[in-house]
Design a protein around this motif. Sequence first.
Motif, PDB file in Angstrom:
ATOM      1  N   VAL A  22      38.012  37.823  36.614  1.00 48.77           N
ATOM      2  CA  VAL A  22      39.292  38.248  37.172  1.00 48.77           C
ATOM      3  C   VAL A  22      40.374  37.419  36.508  1.00 48.77           C
ATOM      4  O   VAL A  22      40.244  36.214  36.359  1.00 48.77           O
ATOM      5  CB  VAL A  22      39.349  38.054  38.703  1.00 48.77           C
ATOM      6  CG1 VAL A  22      40.728  38.411  39.251  1.00 48.77           C
ATOM      7  CG2 VAL A  22      38.280  38.883  39.392  1.00 48.77           C
ATOM      8  N   THR A  34      46.599  41.980  38.842  1.00 52.95           N
ATOM      9  CA  THR A  34      45.214  41.534  38.805  1.00 52.95           C
ATOM     10  C   THR A  34      44.446  42.422  37.837  1.00 52.95           C
ATOM     11  O   THR A  34      44.414  43.641  37.995  1.00 52.95           O
ATOM     12  CB  THR A  34      44.574  41.607  40.204  1.00 52.95           C
ATOM     13  OG1 THR A  34      45.363  40.818  41.101  1.00 52.95           O
ATOM     14  CG2 THR A  34      43.148  41.082  40.181  1.00 52.95           C
ATOM     15  N   ARG A  36      40.715  43.053  36.365  1.00 58.08           N
ATOM     16  CA  ARG A  36      39.322  42.760  36.724  1.00 58.08           C
ATOM     17  C   ARG A  36      38.352  43.329  35.697  1.00 58.08           C
ATOM     18  O   ARG A  36      38.488  44.463  35.264  1.00 58.08           O
ATOM     19  CB  ARG A  36      38.969  43.381  38.069  1.00 58.08           C
ATOM     20  CG  ARG A  36      39.739  42.835  39.220  1.00 58.08           C
ATOM     21  CD  ARG A  36      39.331  43.543  40.530  1.00 58.08           C
ATOM     22  NE  ARG A  36      40.221  43.160  41.597  1.00 58.08           N
ATOM     23  CZ  ARG A  36      40.145  42.036  42.284  1.00 58.08           C
ATOM     24  NH1 ARG A  36      39.192  41.180  42.023  1.00 58.08           N
ATOM     25  NH2 ARG A  36      41.003  41.766  43.238  1.00 58.08           N
TER      26      ARG A  36
END
Length: 78
Positions: A22, A34, A36
């Motif tokens: 992440v 974010t 991922r």
Amino acid sequence: MKTQVESPNNGLRYEATADGNVMLCHSSSGHTYTVRFVGRPEFGNEHVATWDCDCPAGVHGRTCKHVHNVPDYEDLSE
């Protein structure tokens, strides 16, 4: 392992979690997204990773600049 890497030429700054799966991407506009790691393709190039981002483009299934500029693992491990 580095926890922060700045992507050259675009002002994006990445912070990685300890496992590198992440990354928080701090954009030059002040937003934080974010990014991922979601896996590798079952067939094909084993060095290709798949990433998702929660920015507006990523939420709509498009590859955004945040995913496109994710630092290589080598950049984080220096």
